[in-house]
Design a protein around this motif. Structure first.
Motif, PDB file in Angstrom:
ATOM      1  N   ALA A 290       0.662  -1.438  -0.063  1.00 34.50           N
ATOM      2  CA  ALA A 290       0.053   0.380   0.223  1.00 34.50           C
ATOM      3  C   ALA A 290       0.950   1.566  -0.004  1.00 34.50           C
ATOM      4  CB  ALA A 290      -1.091  -0.276   1.352  1.00 34.50           C
ATOM      5  N   ALA A 291       1.871   0.948   0.478  1.00 31.20           N
ATOM      6  CA  ALA A 291       2.458   2.542   1.159  1.00 31.20           C
ATOM      7  C   ALA A 291       3.563   2.458  -0.398  1.00 31.20           C
ATOM      8  CB  ALA A 291       3.874   2.063   1.826  1.00 31.20           C
ATOM      9  N   ALA A 292       3.979   1.541  -1.600  1.00 37.28           N
ATOM     10  CA  ALA A 292       4.571   1.662  -2.444  1.00 37.28           C
ATOM     11  C   ALA A 292       3.290   2.325  -3.444  1.00 37.28           C
ATOM     12  CB  ALA A 292       5.083   0.339  -3.244  1.00 37.28           C
ATOM     13  N   GLN A 293       2.378   1.693  -3.412  1.00 35.04           N
ATOM     14  CA  GLN A 293       0.908   2.232  -4.122  1.00 35.04           C
ATOM     15  C   GLN A 293       1.082   4.011  -3.602  1.00 35.04           C
ATOM     16  OE1 GLN A 293      -2.986   0.730  -3.160  1.00 35.04           O
ATOM     17  NE2 GLN A 293      -4.062   1.578  -5.349  1.00 35.04           N
ATOM     18  N   ALA A 294       1.134   4.448  -2.778  1.00 39.46           N
ATOM     19  CA  ALA A 294       1.173   5.987  -2.192  1.00 39.46           C
ATOM     20  C   ALA A 294       1.501   6.817  -2.868  1.00 39.46           C
ATOM     21  CB  ALA A 294       0.662   5.840  -0.754  1.00 39.46           C
ATOM     22  N   ARG A 433      -4.539   7.211  -9.483  1.00 41.95           N
ATOM     23  CA  ARG A 433      -3.646   7.286  -9.063  1.00 41.95           C
ATOM     24  C   ARG A 433      -4.109   7.415  -6.946  1.00 41.95           C
ATOM     25  NH1 ARG A 433       1.800   6.538 -10.612  1.00 41.95           N
ATOM     26  NH2 ARG A 433       1.525   5.639 -12.491  1.00 41.95           N
ATOM     27  N   ILE A 434      -5.226   7.608  -6.993  1.00 40.18           N
ATOM     28  CA  ILE A 434      -5.831   7.172  -5.768  1.00 40.18           C
ATOM     29  C   ILE A 434      -5.500   5.824  -5.052  1.00 40.18           C
ATOM     30  CG2 ILE A 434      -8.296   8.093  -4.274  1.00 40.18           C
ATOM     31  CD1 ILE A 434      -8.549   9.886  -6.528  1.00 40.18           C
ATOM     32  N   PRO A 435      -4.877   6.162  -3.841  1.00 38.16           N
ATOM     33  CA  PRO A 435      -4.933   4.626  -3.799  1.00 38.16           C
ATOM     34  C   PRO A 435      -6.392   4.196  -2.870  1.00 38.16           C
ATOM     35  CG  PRO A 435      -2.962   6.040  -2.958  1.00 38.16           C
ATOM     36  CD  PRO A 435      -3.845   6.943  -3.495  1.00 38.16           C
ATOM     37  N   VAL A 436      -6.938   2.863  -3.550  1.00 36.52           N
ATOM     38  CA  VAL A 436      -8.017   2.489  -2.666  1.00 36.52           C
ATOM     39  C   VAL A 436      -8.025   0.837  -2.348  1.00 36.52           C
ATOM     40  CG1 VAL A 436      -8.676   1.145  -5.135  1.00 36.52           C
ATOM     41  CG2 VAL A 436     -10.110   1.643  -4.163  1.00 36.52           C
ATOM     42  N   PHE A 437      -8.748   1.014  -1.439  1.00 34.75           N
ATOM     43  CA  PHE A 437      -9.123  -0.143  -0.455  1.00 34.75           C
ATOM     44  C   PHE A 437     -10.155  -1.184  -0.336  1.00 34.75           C
ATOM     45  CE2 PHE A 437      -5.356   2.675   0.759  1.00 34.75           C
ATOM     46  CZ  PHE A 437      -4.662   1.859   1.387  1.00 34.75           C
ATOM     47  N   PRO A 442      -7.481  -1.218   6.523  1.00 37.30           N
ATOM     48  CA  PRO A 442      -5.894  -0.191   5.759  1.00 37.30           C
ATOM     49  C   PRO A 442      -6.114   1.098   4.692  1.00 37.30           C
ATOM     50  CG  PRO A 442      -7.234  -2.175   4.649  1.00 37.30           C
ATOM     51  CD  PRO A 442      -8.146  -2.167   5.790  1.00 37.30           C
ATOM     52  N   ALA A 443      -7.691   1.352   4.823  1.00 37.73           N
ATOM     53  CA  ALA A 443      -6.645   2.720   4.348  1.00 37.73           C
ATOM     54  C   ALA A 443      -6.754   3.783   5.693  1.00 37.73           C
ATOM     55  CB  ALA A 443      -8.422   3.158   3.399  1.00 37.73           C
ATOM     56  N   VAL A 444      -6.916   3.852   7.000  1.00 38.15           N
ATOM     57  CA  VAL A 444      -7.026   4.405   8.088  1.00 38.15           C
ATOM     58  C   VAL A 444      -5.215   4.189   7.588  1.00 38.15           C
ATOM     59  CG1 VAL A 444      -7.359   5.159  10.439  1.00 38.15           C
ATOM     60  CG2 VAL A 444      -9.643   4.504   8.179  1.00 38.15           C
ATOM     61  N   GLN A 445      -5.425   2.645   8.101  1.00 35.25           N
ATOM     62  CA  GLN A 445      -3.780   2.740   8.806  1.00 35.25           C
ATOM     63  C   GLN A 445      -3.069   3.511   8.076  1.00 35.25           C
ATOM     64  OE1 GLN A 445      -2.646  -1.420   8.991  1.00 35.25           O
ATOM     65  NE2 GLN A 445      -1.391  -0.841  11.554  1.00 35.25           N
ATOM     66  N   MET A 446      -3.441   3.577   6.087  1.00 38.47           N
ATOM     67  CA  MET A 446      -2.698   4.496   5.813  1.00 38.47           C
ATOM     68  C   MET A 446      -1.924   6.111   5.638  1.00 38.47           C
ATOM     69  SD  MET A 446      -0.883   4.839   2.773  1.00 38.47           S
ATOM     70  CE  MET A 446      -0.514   2.758   2.368  1.00 38.47           C
ATOM     71  N   PHE A 447      -3.167   5.713   6.221  1.00 33.70           N
ATOM     72  CA  PHE A 447      -3.314   8.051   6.363  1.00 33.70           C
ATOM     73  C   PHE A 447      -2.267   7.918   7.342  1.00 33.70           C
ATOM     74  CE2 PHE A 447      -4.534  11.678   8.130  1.00 33.70           C
ATOM     75  CZ  PHE A 447      -4.308  12.623   6.810  1.00 33.70           C
ATOM     76  N   GLY A 448      -2.192   6.334   8.219  1.00 33.91           N
ATOM     77  CA  GLY A 448      -1.668   6.703   9.776  1.00 33.91           C
ATOM     78  C   GLY A 448      -0.323   6.867   9.361  1.00 33.91           C
ATOM     79  N   HIS A 449       0.077   6.135   8.355  1.00 38.24           N
ATOM     80  CA  HIS A 449       1.790   6.556   8.000  1.00 38.24           C
ATOM     81  C   HIS A 449       2.328   7.530   7.044  1.00 38.24           C
ATOM     82  CE1 HIS A 449       2.153   1.461   8.824  1.00 38.24           C
ATOM     83  NE2 HIS A 449       1.591   1.334   7.609  1.00 38.24           N
TER      84      HIS A 449
END
Length: 896
Positions: A290-294, A433-437, A442-449
């Motif tokens: 997910a980080a790579a995607q972002a 190119r919008i990260p989608v879950f 996992p979506a909230v966790q991605m924003f947490g990262h």
């Protein structure tokens, strides 16, 4: 002087020619796959095979040995049996090969025999100054060059992600995911055993690589801590770095003897490293993907306040709960945003965050809500969510979100729940190119990262300075205490010695005296005033309470004498072999509003000293409430450290108790940081309890363990992050004019630096930057003032001005990637020319470079800059023509 030397790893990453040693026609062999991959990737350089069995391999010309291949082979890729690898490396070295990737396994990972082979390989490589990636690795990719020197299946797209991994399997998993998602890579490097080239050097290359915009790391272990941390910090200043490290719960962790060591795992220290380096750590492969995607979508963090837009109350609450778990604050909307939402949404909308658009939400509601959130200055990112319902059009809602997100620099993430009804919508969002879950977590966790990146970037910018304003520590007194103990081959300081060491660094302590008899204890108690605390004083006893070696609130002469004897009797019964010096006596620290805290230091085997803060008292291991930080610290980092503990909530006003004196508490942590920096022999420290209340903070008990430090190339070599070198601050009195302060540059000098460059004449700016720029850009200011003192140095010369300091000159060097040479630059204010300031600054810079063990200092000077060339000649530099062209001269000084 802006021309850099070519990076020494260029033959590895930009090879003009590649030799595949062990190339094969045998189907399924690694040698065959290597040739096939290089051909399939359409490598744009010269490709050769090396194997005495063949004249050609898959159409590629083949040679018996590397020495018979045409000259100028840059990179050798080795897939031979392990027993011949050392000899192959020797042959490569003789043939002038500068870099090798050793795919072959069967070295240190298999035991002593393999380790012996590995040592032989490394010795041969070093003798010829040949750099080795591996062994036991997947290989190396540079997709834009058509370089696929791996045995992975398929070649990834060219892109901007740089991936460095110690695991080949992780590389192949990410590559398999990336291709269908059209995510491209600038580089893929599998380090394997990383016997020679390690993370730090590869990161250094990718920092300077224009093809790489973001860096992903998969880490199992780090060899060179200082190089690794220094490279991470350099990278994170200019490129987002996301890493995953395994081994978070090592089964074989050492049994720590100190309270501090008992509650801190090695992974806590790595987390502290990540935080100070300004990078983000993920814990699962899913998060790494997910980080790579972002990153591939160029999502950039703006802050940590999240807005949630949803068409269902339940999913919105799930996302909000997960945000609370991760410490992500939900954005508080401004009044204009509320009014805009009221006008566009039905009356029954949630009127808060999460924004519930109601189950019949049509695409226009999504467009309006997302656009309003992105326009709100109190929103740092948006999570748009959709649960498929009969009244919703998932694909149209996705298009609305995509449209609303256009042109915004804030991150937008999406969670389209379900499967069949939302598949097309997820495809549209992914293409945009919008990260989608599929689920909220996992979506909230991605924003947490992303928000972690934002927070850690602030920690990266901190460069703690000296605490001289609060009183200079007694370094000589501290040195005498430490050297006396080490001379007696003692690792454990007595309580009195431990407290004396703290006192040398201006840390408040409870006054302590050792009694050698019951009668002496009675006299001391009378002098100090009862009640007193009495504790066993023994170099063999770590935790005094475990042997009944502590008595508190002892009042009256008979009670003191009795307590003395009881302590000795209990210790003799429970630890008969322990050596006993006596019993310490100290006044009872009576703080009605006191909170028991703990401050400690541990020594990590890789990253060196780390500072720990948390709940104190006898149950410290039970509470396990701690925050860990890498020194050096400043007030920002100390305050952040305190906030990271549960006990922080008890430090304010609490149950009619007044708030703790936070300034005094922070001062103790700053002083401990200073102690860590200046005492390389410090292995462990426990201050437990540290009693803090409205009147201040005092160390009631202290324990220090020493370890003789190895020879150090500089006074801070024991630390992963080089502190501000306060010992290099000095003054110089010119023949005329005010005294000049010469000191290492600091991040807060950004405005000084900006004003200095602005006042330079066009000619001076052109001589320095080889450009006619008028202003330093924000990124240049960051680069010039937020330096890593381990790999570079910059001195500013200042004089008193109308509004404080005024900068009149600056010089700097940056260590080249070979770690043996450095490149310098110097610029002096126009009205300070021909006043010896340039010589003074350069002399100080040269002294520091020489002390750091650098061998050469190099500068590139415009041929018309006669003043600089004359200064260089006067300092012993050799002036020669520059390979960059006739407009430049090269100035070289041998430092060794």
């Amino acid at each position: 002087m802006g021309v850099s030397e070519k990076h020494y790893l260029t033959p590895l990453f930009e090879p003009q020619s590649v030799a595949l040693i062990g190339a094969s026609e045998r189907a399924g062999s690694i040698g065959a796959v290597l040739v096939a991959n290089m051909l399939a990737a359409k490598y744009r350089g010269a490709l050769y095979a090396v194997n005495p069995k063949y004249k050609s391999v898959q159409g590629v010309q083949c040679f018996d040995v590397i020495g018979k291949a045409p000259p100028r082979v840059d990179l050798a890729v080795i897939a031979t049996p392990p027993r011949v690898v050392p000899e192959v490396i020797e042959q490569c070295g003789r043939a002038g090969v500068r870099a090798a990737v050793v795919i072959t396994a069967g070295f240190s990972e298999i035991g002593p025999a393999g380790a012996k082979l590995e040592r032989a390989m490394l010795e041969n490589a070093r003798r010829h100054r040949l750099r080795v990636v591996g062994p036991n690795c997947l290989g190396l990719m540079r997709p834009e060059l058509g370089l696929n020197a791996t045995f992975a299946r398929g070649t990834p797209y060219a892109g901007s992600l740089g991936l460095i991994s110690q695991s080949g399997a992780i590389c192949t998993a990410l590559l398999d995911w990336a291709r269908p998602h059209k995510v491209g890579f600038s580089s893929v490097v599998s380090l394997g055993g990383s016997t020679d080239v390690d993370f730090g050097e590869i990161i250094d290359y990718l920092v300077e690589d224009p093809k790489t915009d973001h860096i992903l790391l998969y880490i199992e272990g780090v060899r060179s801590a200082r190089r690794f941390v220094s490279a991470l910090r350099a990278a994170a200043r200019v490129k987002p770095v996301i890493l995953m490290k395994v081994g978070r719960h090592p089964a074989g962790s050492r049994a720590a003897v100190s309270h501090t060591g008992a509650i801190v795992g090695l992974d806590d220290v790595f987390d502290a490293v990540v935080k100070r380096a300004g990078v983000v750590r993920v814990t699962t492969i899913g998060q790494l993907v997910a980080a790579a995607q972002a990153l591939a979508a160029h999502v950039r963090p703006q802050g940590e306040r999240l807005a949630i837009v949803t068409n269902g109350g339940g999913p919105g609450v799930m996302a909000a709960d997960r945000a609370a778990d991760l410490g992500i604050p939900l954005a508080q909307f401004t009044q204009p945003t509320i009014e805009a939402l009221k006008r566009s949404l039905p009356e029954s909308w949630s009127h808060g965050n999460p924004i519930d658009l109601i189950g019949d939400a049509h695409p226009e509601r999504y467009r309006t809500a997302v656009a309003a959130c992105l326009a709100d200055e109190q929103v740092d990112g948006v999570l748009a969510m959709l649960a498929p319902q009969a009244m919703t059009a998932p694909a149209d809602a996705a298009r609305a979100v995509i449209e609303a997100a256009k042109g915004s620099s804030k991150p937008v993430l999406a969670c389209w729940m379900g499967e069949e009804q939302t598949a097309e919508a997820r495809r549209l969002l992914g293409e945009a190119r919008i990260p989608v879950f599929r689920t909220p977590d996992p979506a909230v966790q991605m924003f947490g990262h992303l928000s972690s990146f934002y927070r850690n970037q602030r920690a990266l910018l901190q460069t703690p300075g000296p605490l001289a304003a609060q009183g200079v520590p007694d370094l000589e007194g501290a040195r005498l205490i430490v050297e006396a103990a080490l001379a007696e081959r003692r690792a454990l300081l007595s309580e009195m010695e431990s407290k004396a060491l703290l006192a040398a660094f201006r840390i408040p302590i409870a006054h302590t005296v050792v009694a050698r008899s019951a009668h002496e204890a009675m006299l001391i108690a009378g002098e100090l005033g009862v009640p007193v605390a009495m504790k066993i004083d023994s170099p063999d006893i770590t935790h005094k309470s475990d042997v009944n070696g502590v008595r508190l609130n002892v009042a009256g002469a008979p009670a003191v004498q009795s307590a003395y004897q009881q302590i000795l009797d209990d210790v003799k019964r429970l630890r008969p072999e322990a050596r006993v010096n006596g019993v310490t006596v100290e006044p009872m620290v009576r703080r009605q509003n006191g909170r028991e805290l703990m401050v400690g230091v541990i020594r990590d085997p890789v990253f060196g000293p780390a500072i720990v803060f948390g709940t104190g008292g006898t149950a410290v291991e039970v509470h396990r409430d701690r925050a860990v930080a890498l020194p050096p610290l400043n007030q920002f980092l100390v305050a952040d450290m305190i906030r990271g503990t549960r006990v922080a909530k008890l430090l304010g006003e609490f149950r009619r108790m007044p708030p703790v004196d936070m300034d005094a508490l922070e001062e103790v942590l700053l002083r401990v940081s200073e102690l860590v920096c200046e005492v390389p022999a410090l292995a462990e420290l426990d201050i437990n309890p540290l009693i803090a209340d409205e009147a201040g903070a005092i160390a009631v008990d202290a324990r220090v363990v020493l370890r003789p430090p190895p020879p150090q190339r500089d006074r801070y070599a024991h630390m992963a992050i080089h502190p501000y070198p306060a010992h290099l601050v000095g003054t110089w009195q010119p023949a005329q004019g005010p005294a000049v302060t010469l000191r290492p540059i600091r991040p807060e000098d950004a405005e000084l630096e900006r004003a200095f460059v602005r006042k330079l004449s066009p000619e001076s700016r052109y001589f320095r930057f080889m450009d006619t720029l008028r202003e330093l850009t924000p990124s240049m200011l960051v680069r010039f003032t937020q330096i890593d003192y381990d790999r570079e140095m910059a001195f500013v010369a200042t004089v008193p001005g109308n509004a404080g300091e005024e900068e009149i000159g600056v010089c700097r060097y940056i260590t080249n990637p070979d770690a043996e040479s450095c490149e310098f630059a110097l610029v002096i204010a126009d009205d300070w020319h021909r006043r010896e300031l340039g010589r003074r600054l350069m002399t100080q810079l040269i002294d520091v470079a020489r002390a750091r063990g650098l061998r050469n200092m190099v500068g590139h000077v415009l041929a018309e800059n006669r003043g600089m060339l004359s200064l260089c000649q006067g300092l012993g530099f050799v002036i020669s023509d520059s390979p960059e062209g006739p407009m430049l001269k090269r100035a070289t000084l041998a430092l060794a």
